[in-house]
Design a protein around this motif. Sequence first.
Motif, mmCIF file in Angstrom:
data_model
loop_
_atom_site.group_PDB
_atom_site.id
_atom_site.type_symbol
_atom_site.label_atom_id
_atom_site.label_comp_id
_atom_site.label_asym_id
_atom_site.label_seq_id
_atom_site.Cartn_x
_atom_site.Cartn_y
_atom_site.Cartn_z
ATOM 1 N N ALA A 1 0.791 -1.294 0.030
ATOM 2 C CA ALA A 1 -0.093 -0.027 -0.004
ATOM 3 C C ALA A 1 0.789 1.289 0.196
ATOM 4 C CB ALA A 1 -0.819 -0.107 1.231
ATOM 5 N N GLU A 2 2.029 1.180 0.726
ATOM 6 C CA GLU A 2 2.769 2.428 0.648
ATOM 7 C C GLU A 2 3.586 2.598 -0.605
ATOM 8 O OE1 GLU A 2 5.461 2.227 4.041
ATOM 9 O OE2 GLU A 2 3.898 2.907 5.379
ATOM 10 N N ASN A 3 3.947 1.652 -1.310
ATOM 11 C CA ASN A 3 4.550 1.539 -2.560
ATOM 12 C C ASN A 3 3.535 2.453 -3.673
ATOM 13 O OD1 ASN A 3 6.997 0.554 -1.875
ATOM 14 N ND2 ASN A 3 6.384 -1.503 -2.237
ATOM 15 N N VAL A 4 2.248 1.890 -3.522
ATOM 16 C CA VAL A 4 1.287 2.458 -4.562
ATOM 17 C C VAL A 4 1.117 3.901 -4.175
ATOM 18 C CG1 VAL A 4 -1.029 2.479 -5.036
ATOM 19 C CG2 VAL A 4 -0.080 0.379 -4.824
ATOM 20 N N ALA A 5 1.053 4.383 -2.832
ATOM 21 C CA ALA A 5 0.900 5.562 -2.328
ATOM 22 C C ALA A 5 1.978 6.408 -2.644
ATOM 23 C CB ALA A 5 0.503 5.374 -0.561
ATOM 24 N N LEU A 6 3.180 6.053 -2.369
ATOM 25 C CA LEU A 6 4.464 7.008 -2.704
ATOM 26 C C LEU A 6 4.355 7.248 -4.264
ATOM 27 C CD1 LEU A 6 6.919 5.405 -0.487
ATOM 28 C CD2 LEU A 6 5.947 7.773 -0.139
ATOM 29 N N GLU A 7 4.129 6.214 -5.091
ATOM 30 C CA GLU A 7 4.143 6.579 -6.602
ATOM 31 C C GLU A 7 3.147 7.581 -6.858
ATOM 32 O OE1 GLU A 7 4.774 6.412 -10.359
ATOM 33 O OE2 GLU A 7 5.919 6.037 -9.006
#
Length: 252
Positions: free
Chosen positions: A124-130
């Motif tokens: 979820a954090e990877n998607v959010a940061l992108e």
Amino acid sequence: MKVMELKGVRKSFDGTAEVLRDISVGVDKGEVVAIIGPSGSGKSTLLRCAALLTEMDSGELSYSGNKAAWNDEQGRTVYAGDLKKIRRCFGLVFQNFNLFPHYTVLKNLTDAPVSVAGRSRAAAENVALELLRKMGLSDKAGCYPCQLSGGQQQRVAIARALAMQPEILFFDEPTSALDPELTGEILKVIRQLAREKMTMVIVTHEMAFARDVADRVIFMDGGVIVEQGAPNEVLGAPKEDRTRQFLARFSN
């Protein structure tokens, strides 16, 4: 198959005159639909019915062929018992951001994917940061909403809606709470989403934007769809007198 489809929608509040009167509308994958019309025409109510925030008195609602609501034998709307799967089909961006003030920007984006969709926090954090990078907000992940401008908050709200990876995005007057300079920031983001073929329904008062970004424009008044078609038709050469009267306010 339509990504979202409403059929025969009727809605009144407290027994007063109908706000929506037998409205049917569908949205194809990759299509951008702009809904315009005067205040009180039923635009936002229609969007809220599609987003399961307002119950229809009668009518049908489906997402990619999956029924969310239909009419019973008495002609009244009944809703599916479990709407969790349906709710994941769409994202909604409000006028006033509706971010959680006690969450950081990053937590605002990751809370639903983790707690509702069951994704791992790392994913979820990877998607959010992108998404934050895409919105030009990479340096704001640790900020709280009160530390951001209105335009930045609305971009976070769009990123939050996208974080759930919906099939369709609904926008309810996404620039109405912003000054003209910040409005440009949000319209730029939505234009980019349109270029990426994100399916969207946008209630807007920005006529030039609707002409620029939409594949189809719907003009509503008095709880009905008065006219719809390609932007150059509805906005450039409307067939109905009521549409012409409304657009005359924006000609100068």
